[in-house]
Design an enzyme around this catalytic site. Structure first.
Site: not given
Length: 281
Positions: A181, A237
């Site tokens: 990611r 995050c």
């Protein structure tokens, strides 16, 4: 003592000194928002209360602020009192295993100035695997307490601070998501893939060992050895949840100047003018 405690420690405390302790179940599943609560209702550690990531540990997402913005703090503090937590209460938090949601509550409690916070290493799975008692009885909350907050505002960075400090080099930004990611090879949740320009990738699950248990302070120090303890570190995050295990791990490893960017990548990409980087930095 350490923030991370084992099942034997919790079992002894529940038997010997349960009066000034609250155990909180925070099991949650991002792909099924009701599954954690259903699991709690089925069975849980005796006398544990349940707090929900999206109903208790986050506010509703807005246009900006990310997918899991911080909860309204007045409401959050009132909930602490309602479930029996004051400033002197020992709070033990557990997840299904060592997941990100327990660390999210740890961070929130730390942010409001609570000092007696513990995470159950291995979570509910470990408790069950070791043969300790479980219950489907929902505790009756009869005596609320009052928690007096002492907000640690220096532990939070908003998007403007992130931009400023990334431009000036005054802080190091960490991205806690999985490497694929971070690199922009996959993105299951958001409309853009990649990471905030300049962010360094430290996958949050790397704070756990091969058995899924929390690493020792020395092992955590080694995990973050590329970072200077003299630098300010801002941790992000996807939405400010999986950043929290990294923050706890950094603190355990001796890093003092560590902040959470609560909105994280989901907030960053809500501004069309913000650039996103793919690949290695």
């Amino acid at each position: 003592m350490s923030t991370i405690v084992n099942c034997e420690w919790l079992h002894e405390r529940l038997n010997d000194d349960p009066e000034n302790m609250v155990v909180v179940d925070v099991r949650f599943y991002l792909n099924d928002a009701e599954a954690g609560r259903k699991a709690y209702l089925k069975d849980h550690i005796p006398n544990a209360v349940y707090l929900d990531l999206e109903k208790d540990l986050s506010d509703k997402p807005q246009k900006h602020g990310g997918k899991h913005p911080l909860p309204d703090m007045e409401t959050f503090v009132a909930k602490l009192g309602n479930i029996g937590i004051n400033n002197d209460t020992d709070v033990v938090i557990y997840d299904q295993s060592n997941d990100m949601f327990a660390a999210r509550l740890w961070w929130l409690l730390d942010y409001v100035g609570h000092e007696k916070i513990f995470l159950l290493d291995g979570g509910y799975d470990e408790w069950v695997n070791q043969g300790y008692e479980v219950s489907d009885e929902i505790p009756t909350l009869t005596s609320s307490k009052k928690f007096i907050p002492d907000f640690q505002k220096y532990t939070v960075a908003d998007i403007e601070e992130v931009k400023e400090k990334m431009e000036t080099g005054a802080a190091t930004l960490i991205d806690s998501r999985a490497r694929a990611r971070y690199l922009g090879k996959t993105e299951p949740l958001y409309i853009k893939a990649g990471h905030i320009p300049g962010a360094k990738n430290f996958f949050w699950k790397d704070v756990l060992d091969d058995r899924g248990k929390w690493k020792s302070p020395a092992e955590l120090e080694d995990n973050f050895s590329a970072l200077s303890k003299d630098d300010e570190i801002i941790v992000s995050c996807g939405s400010g949840v999986s950043a929290c295990p990294n923050i706890l791990a950094l603190r355990t490893a001796g890093y003092k100047n560590v902040k959470l960017y609560p909105g994280s990548f989901s907030d960053w990409i809500s501004y069309p003018e913000n650039k996103v980087t793919k690949g290695e930095e």
